[in-house]
Design a protein around this motif. Sequence first.
Motif, short mmCIF file in Angstrom:
data_model
loop_
_atom_site.label_atom_id
_atom_site.label_comp_id
_atom_site.label_asym_id
_atom_site.label_seq_id
_atom_site.Cartn_x
_atom_site.Cartn_y
_atom_site.Cartn_z
N LEU A 1 0.43 -1.05 -0.38
CA LEU A 1 0.06 0.35 0.24
C LEU A 1 0.60 1.31 -0.12
O LEU A 1 1.77 1.70 0.96
N GLU A 2 1.01 1.46 -0.90
CA GLU A 2 0.88 3.06 -1.51
C GLU A 2 0.35 4.37 -0.67
O GLU A 2 -0.69 5.14 -1.07
N CYS A 3 0.68 5.00 0.23
CA CYS A 3 -0.42 6.06 1.11
C CYS A 3 0.32 7.52 1.01
O CYS A 3 1.56 7.56 2.11
N ARG A 4 0.45 7.95 0.05
CA ARG A 4 0.60 9.20 -0.57
C ARG A 4 0.90 10.22 0.27
O ARG A 4 1.96 11.39 -0.19
N ALA A 5 -0.48 10.13 0.77
CA ALA A 5 -0.55 11.89 2.02
C ALA A 5 -0.88 10.68 3.17
O ALA A 5 -2.26 11.60 3.05
N PRO A 6 -0.61 10.94 4.45
CA PRO A 6 -1.34 9.90 5.35
C PRO A 6 -2.50 11.27 5.88
O PRO A 6 -3.07 10.29 6.76
N LYS A 7 -1.73 12.82 6.07
CA LYS A 7 -2.80 13.43 6.49
C LYS A 7 -4.20 13.76 5.63
O LYS A 7 -5.21 14.59 6.42
#
Length: 274
Positions: free
Chosen positions: A259-265
């Motif tokens: 999983l590539e969570c590109r911007a957690p916020k």
Amino acid sequence: MAAKSKASNTLHEWQTQDLATAANNAQAEGDDLTAKTVTASVRLANRTQISAKKVVVSGTQQAMNPAGRKDELAYQLSLVALELKRDMEFALCQNDVIGTAPRQSRGLRGWIVDNKNSGVGYTAPSAYTGTGTTATVDGTQRAFTETILKDVLQQVFTAGGEPDTIIVGPAQKQTFSTFTGNSTRFDKGEDAKLYAAIDVYVSDFGSLQVVPNRFQRTRDAFVLESGKLAIAYLRPFQTVELAKTGDAEQREMLCEWTLECRAPKAHGAAYDLS
């Protein structure tokens, strides 16, 4: 919902960067501006996970022509392809740590720790690195309410996110459909239909699609910006022919992904729901 991306190593890395805080930007005529202070980017990482299933079809099964299918091996491979996708969805929604033996991808529970509403005693998992293996500590469960949802949405918007999807377990989807917002429901008696579901939630910060997910925990509800998620494949779905032993054909279907969570916020979650 997530985009497709490419991983080039078992430790998949990417970078994210916060924008500078908004301010009143007024300059005098003819000013010689100084260089802006650059916000440092942050390197994020996740481990690739190998998901695989083996198919064994006897020579007799392959020679037969049973009702409904002509090729037993092809049929069994189509089944395991669907099962692998279900396994991936399960891991994406439930994994919260990066495993190393065997390698395991950190899922949504491990990435969404900034914009959250959780029960008393909740502790977030270890930080966004390629080595963190400290798991989440669940908090005290409480009922899922619209107040909790609105709190998460406000946190996500304040952090800069623009969420478009809410995913919830089956039981919480039914709870969600009882939320009234600021509206009153009307039904026409003559059409003999009762509409008891909410599939689009119009919030103060935009409209979100509400999607039930049978593979996530009942106690979790995720608020996601779909454009900030991707599945990165080191090896896409493939079928490997295994050595023939005896009177049977053997195949292995596998993929290696993370999983590539590109911007957690950009995402949020309500945890510890009952």
